[in-house]
Design a protein around this motif. Structure first.
Motif, PDB file in Angstrom:
ATOM      1  N   THR A   1     -27.347 -31.001  22.705  1.00  0.00           N
ATOM      2  CA  THR A   1     -27.972 -31.058  21.612  1.00  0.00           C
ATOM      3  C   THR A   1     -27.094 -30.575  20.562  1.00  0.00           C
ATOM      4  OG1 THR A   1     -30.208 -30.288  22.501  1.00  0.00           O
ATOM      5  CG2 THR A   1     -29.972 -30.713  20.141  1.00  0.00           C
ATOM      6  N   VAL A   2     -26.436 -31.173  19.401  1.00  0.00           N
ATOM      7  CA  VAL A   2     -25.693 -31.185  18.838  1.00  0.00           C
ATOM      8  C   VAL A   2     -25.700 -30.571  17.535  1.00  0.00           C
ATOM      9  CG1 VAL A   2     -23.859 -32.626  17.148  1.00  0.00           C
ATOM     10  CG2 VAL A   2     -23.879 -32.642  19.140  1.00  0.00           C
ATOM     11  N   ASP A   3     -25.476 -29.450  17.185  1.00  0.00           N
ATOM     12  CA  ASP A   3     -25.908 -28.554  15.712  1.00  0.00           C
ATOM     13  C   ASP A   3     -25.307 -29.220  15.025  1.00  0.00           C
ATOM     14  OD1 ASP A   3     -26.345 -26.383  13.909  1.00  0.00           O
ATOM     15  OD2 ASP A   3     -25.141 -24.834  15.104  1.00  0.00           O
ATOM     16  N   GLU A   4     -26.676 -30.122  14.085  1.00  0.00           N
ATOM     17  CA  GLU A   4     -26.684 -30.210  12.981  1.00  0.00           C
ATOM     18  C   GLU A   4     -26.267 -29.280  11.743  1.00  0.00           C
ATOM     19  OE1 GLU A   4     -29.058 -33.771  11.913  1.00  0.00           O
ATOM     20  OE2 GLU A   4     -29.066 -34.221  14.497  1.00  0.00           O
ATOM     21  N   MET A   5     -26.639 -28.604  11.516  1.00  0.00           N
ATOM     22  CA  MET A   5     -26.342 -27.582  10.933  1.00  0.00           C
ATOM     23  C   MET A   5     -25.507 -25.626  10.896  1.00  0.00           C
ATOM     24  SD  MET A   5     -30.541 -27.243   9.222  1.00  0.00           S
ATOM     25  CE  MET A   5     -30.352 -26.060   8.905  1.00  0.00           C
ATOM     26  N   PRO A   6     -24.207 -26.317  11.788  1.00  0.00           N
ATOM     27  CA  PRO A   6     -23.510 -25.521  11.989  1.00  0.00           C
ATOM     28  C   PRO A   6     -23.284 -24.104  10.313  1.00  0.00           C
ATOM     29  CG  PRO A   6     -22.446 -27.269  12.135  1.00  0.00           C
ATOM     30  CD  PRO A   6     -23.711 -27.566  11.521  1.00  0.00           C
ATOM     31  N   ARG A   7     -22.487 -23.090  10.523  1.00  0.00           N
ATOM     32  CA  ARG A   7     -22.142 -22.550  10.212  1.00  0.00           C
ATOM     33  C   ARG A   7     -20.582 -22.689  10.445  1.00  0.00           C
ATOM     34  NH1 ARG A   7     -22.682 -18.462   6.950  1.00  0.00           N
ATOM     35  NH2 ARG A   7     -21.557 -17.612   6.098  1.00  0.00           N
ATOM     36  N   LEU A   8     -19.721 -22.980   9.378  1.00  0.00           N
ATOM     37  CA  LEU A   8     -19.154 -23.531   9.172  1.00  0.00           C
ATOM     38  C   LEU A   8     -17.344 -22.685   7.956  1.00  0.00           C
ATOM     39  CD1 LEU A   8     -19.184 -27.602   9.330  1.00  0.00           C
ATOM     40  CD2 LEU A   8     -19.065 -25.750  11.194  1.00  0.00           C
ATOM     41  N   ARG A   9     -16.158 -22.648   8.028  1.00  0.00           N
ATOM     42  CA  ARG A   9     -15.178 -22.091   7.498  1.00  0.00           C
ATOM     43  C   ARG A   9     -14.725 -23.672   6.544  1.00  0.00           C
ATOM     44  NH1 ARG A   9     -12.452 -18.022   9.653  1.00  0.00           N
ATOM     45  NH2 ARG A   9     -14.139 -15.993   8.469  1.00  0.00           N
ATOM     46  N   ILE A  10     -15.171 -23.967   5.662  1.00  0.00           N
ATOM     47  CA  ILE A  10     -14.355 -24.931   4.944  1.00  0.00           C
ATOM     48  C   ILE A  10     -13.987 -24.558   4.146  1.00  0.00           C
ATOM     49  CG2 ILE A  10     -14.800 -27.112   4.100  1.00  0.00           C
ATOM     50  CD1 ILE A  10     -17.775 -26.776   4.973  1.00  0.00           C
ATOM     51  N   ARG A  11     -12.354 -25.158   4.028  1.00  0.00           N
ATOM     52  CA  ARG A  11     -11.502 -25.281   3.808  1.00  0.00           C
ATOM     53  C   ARG A  11     -11.512 -26.583   2.383  1.00  0.00           C
ATOM     54  NH1 ARG A  11      -4.579 -25.395   3.756  1.00  0.00           N
ATOM     55  NH2 ARG A  11      -4.415 -24.338   2.267  1.00  0.00           N
ATOM     56  N   TYR A  12     -11.275 -26.475   1.464  1.00  0.00           N
ATOM     57  CA  TYR A  12     -11.984 -27.954   0.622  1.00  0.00           C
ATOM     58  C   TYR A  12     -11.062 -28.270  -0.785  1.00  0.00           C
ATOM     59  CZ  TYR A  12     -15.997 -25.902  -1.766  1.00  0.00           C
ATOM     60  OH  TYR A  12     -16.312 -24.470  -2.492  1.00  0.00           O
TER      61      TYR A  12
ATOM     62  N   ASN B   1     -11.560 -28.768 -10.753  1.00  0.00           N
ATOM     63  CA  ASN B   1      -9.855 -28.888 -10.803  1.00  0.00           C
ATOM     64  C   ASN B   1      -9.037 -29.001  -9.846  1.00  0.00           C
ATOM     65  OD1 ASN B   1     -11.059 -28.537 -13.645  1.00  0.00           O
ATOM     66  ND2 ASN B   1     -10.602 -26.344 -13.282  1.00  0.00           N
ATOM     67  N   CYS B   2      -9.497 -29.977  -8.596  1.00  0.00           N
ATOM     68  CA  CYS B   2      -8.780 -30.097  -7.417  1.00  0.00           C
ATOM     69  C   CYS B   2      -7.696 -28.768  -6.590  1.00  0.00           C
ATOM     70  CB  CYS B   2      -7.524 -30.730  -8.275  1.00  0.00           C
ATOM     71  SG  CYS B   2      -7.949 -32.781  -8.244  1.00  0.00           S
ATOM     72  N   LYS B   3      -8.456 -27.592  -6.910  1.00  0.00           N
ATOM     73  CA  LYS B   3      -8.357 -25.902  -6.749  1.00  0.00           C
ATOM     74  C   LYS B   3      -8.336 -25.890  -5.152  1.00  0.00           C
ATOM     75  CE  LYS B   3      -7.623 -24.018 -10.892  1.00  0.00           C
ATOM     76  NZ  LYS B   3      -8.004 -22.866 -11.043  1.00  0.00           N
ATOM     77  N   LYS B   4      -7.603 -25.674  -4.440  1.00  0.00           N
ATOM     78  CA  LYS B   4      -8.243 -25.434  -2.771  1.00  0.00           C
ATOM     79  C   LYS B   4      -9.326 -24.202  -2.649  1.00  0.00           C
ATOM     80  CE  LYS B   4      -3.383 -27.355  -1.113  1.00  0.00           C
ATOM     81  NZ  LYS B   4      -2.966 -27.629   0.473  1.00  0.00           N
ATOM     82  N   VAL B   5     -10.649 -24.154  -1.513  1.00  0.00           N
ATOM     83  CA  VAL B   5     -11.348 -23.318  -1.716  1.00  0.00           C
ATOM     84  C   VAL B   5     -11.622 -23.144  -0.479  1.00  0.00           C
ATOM     85  CG1 VAL B   5     -13.407 -22.384  -2.090  1.00  0.00           C
ATOM     86  CG2 VAL B   5     -12.155 -24.061  -4.430  1.00  0.00           C
ATOM     87  N   GLN B   6     -11.742 -22.291  -0.173  1.00  0.00           N
ATOM     88  CA  GLN B   6     -11.992 -21.625   1.475  1.00  0.00           C
ATOM     89  C   GLN B   6     -13.524 -20.700   1.398  1.00  0.00           C
ATOM     90  OE1 GLN B   6      -9.165 -20.929   4.676  1.00  0.00           O
ATOM     91  NE2 GLN B   6     -10.790 -19.986   5.444  1.00  0.00           N
ATOM     92  N   GLN B   7     -14.432 -21.102   1.695  1.00  0.00           N
ATOM     93  CA  GLN B   7     -15.256 -20.277   2.232  1.00  0.00           C
ATOM     94  C   GLN B   7     -16.260 -20.906   3.622  1.00  0.00           C
ATOM     95  OE1 GLN B   7     -18.145 -22.699  -0.911  1.00  0.00           O
ATOM     96  NE2 GLN B   7     -17.257 -20.457  -2.207  1.00  0.00           N
ATOM     97  N   ASP B   8     -17.134 -19.733   4.162  1.00  0.00           N
ATOM     98  CA  ASP B   8     -17.973 -19.714   5.111  1.00  0.00           C
ATOM     99  C   ASP B   8     -19.569 -19.987   4.543  1.00  0.00           C
ATOM    100  OD1 ASP B   8     -16.271 -19.082   6.512  1.00  0.00           O
ATOM    101  OD2 ASP B   8     -16.877 -16.745   6.666  1.00  0.00           O
ATOM    102  N   LEU B   9     -19.669 -21.381   4.938  1.00  0.00           N
ATOM    103  CA  LEU B   9     -20.623 -22.531   4.628  1.00  0.00           C
ATOM    104  C   LEU B   9     -22.076 -22.697   5.719  1.00  0.00           C
ATOM    105  CD1 LEU B   9     -18.926 -24.511   1.917  1.00  0.00           C
ATOM    106  CD2 LEU B   9     -20.755 -22.233   1.892  1.00  0.00           C
ATOM    107  N   GLN B  10     -23.419 -22.532   5.935  1.00  0.00           N
ATOM    108  CA  GLN B  10     -24.205 -23.118   6.416  1.00  0.00           C
ATOM    109  C   GLN B  10     -24.465 -24.263   5.842  1.00  0.00           C
ATOM    110  OE1 GLN B  10     -25.341 -20.957   9.278  1.00  0.00           O
ATOM    111  NE2 GLN B  10     -26.655 -22.924   9.366  1.00  0.00           N
TER     112      GLN B  10
END
Length: 159
Positions: A74-85, A89-98
């Motif tokens: 079963t694929v987890d459709e709601m994982p907790r991820l560390r996303i860099r985006y 203002n086109c600034k790079k942000v890294q956060q742990d998001l659910q």
């Protein structure tokens, strides 16, 4: 005759350049065909039920044990991820998001940070890197999106 002797090295040089360019084109084309073939094979595997190891699942067991025993993953459709985006203002942000919801049509992740009401909406094209928040191990976001798409399609067909 003298003019032809002066132009001959130039003509040979141009012929060599054209041959090198043709070889480079065919090499790049061959690599492109291999990459596309691999992508198509991976997509076919996912449609047939294979879930890659780097995709988060909602079960506690590692995927390789589940798939060896023949159980459904079963694929987890709601994982907790560390996303860099790319944020405002086109600034790079890294956060742990659910992840709350993945909108496949709009290609949009709806996530929250942990504080109630603090919701982030991130378009997939803004994402630079994704990793598991607990382990830090990176995985391919496109593979996860395709796996979620296949899982949703299977659920809709079973109902």
């Amino acid at each position: 005759m003298n003019n032809l002797l002066q132009i001959q090295p130039l003509i040979v040089g141009m012929a060599v350049v054209l041959i090198v360019l043709a070889l480079a084109y065919f090499a790049l084309r061959r690599k492109d065909v291999k990459v596309q073939s691999k992508r198509l094979i991976d997509s076919a595997r996912m449609r047939s039920g294979y879930v890659p190891l780097e995709v988060p699942t909602s079960l506690g067991l590692p995927e390789r044990y589940i798939q060896d025993e023949g159980q459904q993953v079963t694929v987890d459709e709601m994982p907790r991820l560390r996303i860099r985006y790319l944020g405002v203002n086109c600034k790079k942000v890294q956060q742990d998001l659910q992840v709350e919801y993945l909108d496949l049509k709009k290609k949009l992740l709806t996530c929250h940070i942990g504080v109630a009401g603090d919701v982030q909406r991130i378009f997939l094209h803004q994402v630079l890197a994704v990793g598991n928040a607990e382990t830090g191990k990176q995985f391919d976001l496109d593979t996860w999106v395709e796996t979620v798409r296949v899982a949703r399609r299977r659920r809709s067909l079973q109902q």
